[in-house]
Scaffold this motif. Structure first.
Motif, PDB file in Angstrom:
ATOM      1  N   ASP A 105      -0.422   4.350   9.709  1.00 44.03           N
ATOM      2  CA  ASP A 105      -0.637   3.676   8.430  1.00 44.03           C
ATOM      3  C   ASP A 105      -0.864   2.179   8.561  1.00 44.03           C
ATOM      4  OD1 ASP A 105      -0.132   5.851   6.378  1.00 44.03           O
ATOM      5  OD2 ASP A 105       1.715   5.988   7.554  1.00 44.03           O
ATOM      6  N   ALA A 106      -0.679   1.611   9.759  1.00 45.84           N
ATOM      7  CA  ALA A 106      -0.798   0.166   9.939  1.00 45.84           C
ATOM      8  C   ALA A 106      -1.557  -0.145  11.215  1.00 45.84           C
ATOM      9  CB  ALA A 106       0.587  -0.481   9.971  1.00 45.84           C
ATOM     10  N   ILE A 121       4.038  -1.663   4.065  1.00 47.82           N
ATOM     11  CA  ILE A 121       2.660  -1.782   4.525  1.00 47.82           C
ATOM     12  C   ILE A 121       1.881  -2.495   3.426  1.00 47.82           C
ATOM     13  CG2 ILE A 121       0.627  -0.587   5.404  1.00 47.82           C
ATOM     14  CD1 ILE A 121       3.133  -0.102   7.089  1.00 47.82           C
ATOM     15  N   THR A 145       0.858  -1.179   0.000  1.00 44.79           N
ATOM     16  CA  THR A 145       0.000   0.000   0.000  1.00 44.79           C
ATOM     17  C   THR A 145       0.901   1.237   0.000  1.00 44.79           C
ATOM     18  OG1 THR A 145      -1.702  -1.165   1.261  1.00 44.79           O
ATOM     19  CG2 THR A 145      -1.737   1.250   1.322  1.00 44.79           C
ATOM     20  N   ARG A 175      -1.950  -4.841   2.556  1.00 50.40           N
ATOM     21  CA  ARG A 175      -3.293  -5.194   2.988  1.00 50.40           C
ATOM     22  C   ARG A 175      -3.389  -6.698   3.224  1.00 50.40           C
ATOM     23  NH1 ARG A 175      -7.248  -1.614   4.791  1.00 50.40           N
ATOM     24  NH2 ARG A 175      -6.830   0.405   3.857  1.00 50.40           N
ATOM     25  N   ARG A 230      -4.458  -3.514   7.808  1.00 48.78           N
ATOM     26  CA  ARG A 230      -3.223  -2.942   7.256  1.00 48.78           C
ATOM     27  C   ARG A 230      -2.056  -3.492   8.075  1.00 48.78           C
ATOM     28  NH1 ARG A 230      -4.372   3.112   8.353  1.00 48.78           N
ATOM     29  NH2 ARG A 230      -4.860   2.092  10.336  1.00 48.78           N
TER      30      ARG A 230
END
Length: 320
Positions: free
Chosen positions: A269-270, A232, A167, A234, A239
């Protein structure tokens, strides 16, 4: 099927091989599959992957790829291949071509200085490898850590395969930019502590190939003592921060600081972080029944390393 010709794949076979692999792996609708294949099997810093095909006239019936890899232990380099991509056309399945191609490939590679074969087959393919002489090393732990309360729930739901591609995120630095500082990376490699466990042999070309390209979008966090590579990706709706490699020139304490920095910069972000093998921090705990099963087969090296004699990272084991 004895009348089928088995031979090494040649450059002019590439288009037909890609078509067969796309169909067998369910990747026909993946526009980046060809680029990923080239990265993995042609541009590999350890060398292009040897491959064997079974041919019925002008038709490719089956293909077997063995991805080159190198390990080191106590100053000695060991040459390996990872048994990865294989496919048999539906018209030729059940005819023993998988076994014929695989064992024939090992017979040829034994004269080329190969030490061993390793891979992480799934439950369906593992019995076939064991029948061909592979040995079970063990299940490699998957330490994981949620990055928030919500991340704990996301981690519990993440029971589907991860996406092949990353991602896009802006946390950390682009790994390619970090690897452009060649003197710094060379210094880290030169001062990397020796290990009596089996680990991937690293050099600047290998790091650039593995983490520096635009295709997989690895990120990095740096410190005065080292660098951590991650991405990162999916996994269903979750995530996942995949901690691929921590390269550190000093002790474990500095490596742990790098991991903490990585978790901190990627927190937005995760949902959670995952690694392979050794726990990067005490707060990481193994995910039950989630680790890949490592298998091994002798070629030149005859003594199989036990699971505790491997020092694997996620960057060694990730599948694409």
């Amino acid at each position: 099927m004895s009348d089928l010709l088995v031979r090494r794949a040649e450059p002019h076979d590439l288009d037909a091989v890609l078509e067969l692999l796309r169909e067998a792996m369910g990747r026909s609708d993946d526009p980046r599959f060809g680029e990923l294949f080239r990265w993995k099997h042609i541009d590999n810093a350890f060398g292009a992957s040897p491959a064997w095909i079974a041919v019925d006239g002008d038709r490719i019936a089956a293909v077997r790829f063995l991805m080159r890899w190198e390990f080191e232990r106590s100053g000695r380099v060991l040459r390996a291949v990872r048994a990865v991509d294989t496919a048999t056309h539906p018209d030729y399945q059940g005819k023993g071509l998988f076994k014929r191609l695989t064992l024939g490939a090992l017979g040829e590679l034994s004269s080329e200085g190969l030490d061993f074969v390793f891979n992480t087959p799934n439950d369906q393919s593992r019995p076939g490898y064991l029948k061909m002489g592979w040995k079970l090393v063990g299940v490699v732990p998957v330490p994981s850590r949620p990055l928030s309360i919500g991340g704990l729930a996301a981690m519990a739901r993440a029971r589907v395969p991860a996406d092949h591609f990353s991602t896009p995120v802006l946390c950390g630095e682009a790994a390619s930019d970090v690897l452009d500082d060649e003197p710094r990376i060379m210094e880290l490699l030169a001062t990397r502590p020796a290990s009596t466990r089996l680990r991937t042999r690293l050099d600047i070309d290998g790091l650039r190939w593995r983490y520096g390209g635009d295709l997989l979008r690895y990120r990095a966090v740096t410190s005065a003592d080292g660098v951590a590579f991650f991405r990162i990706r999916r996994r269903g709706s979750a995530r996942e921060l995949a901690l691929a490699l921590v390269l550190c020139s000093v002790g474990d304490a500095a490596a742990r600081r790098l991991v903490r920095s990585c978790l901190r910069v990627a927190r937005r972000d995760a949902d959670y972080a995952v690694a392979i093998g050794d726990r990067p921090l005490r707060s990481f705990v193994p995910v039950p029944r989630a680790g890949p099963t490592l298998v091994w087969r002798a070629v030149g090296e005859t003594e199989m390393p036990t699971l505790d004699q491997w020092n694997l990272t996620l960057g060694d084991i990730e599948l694409f």
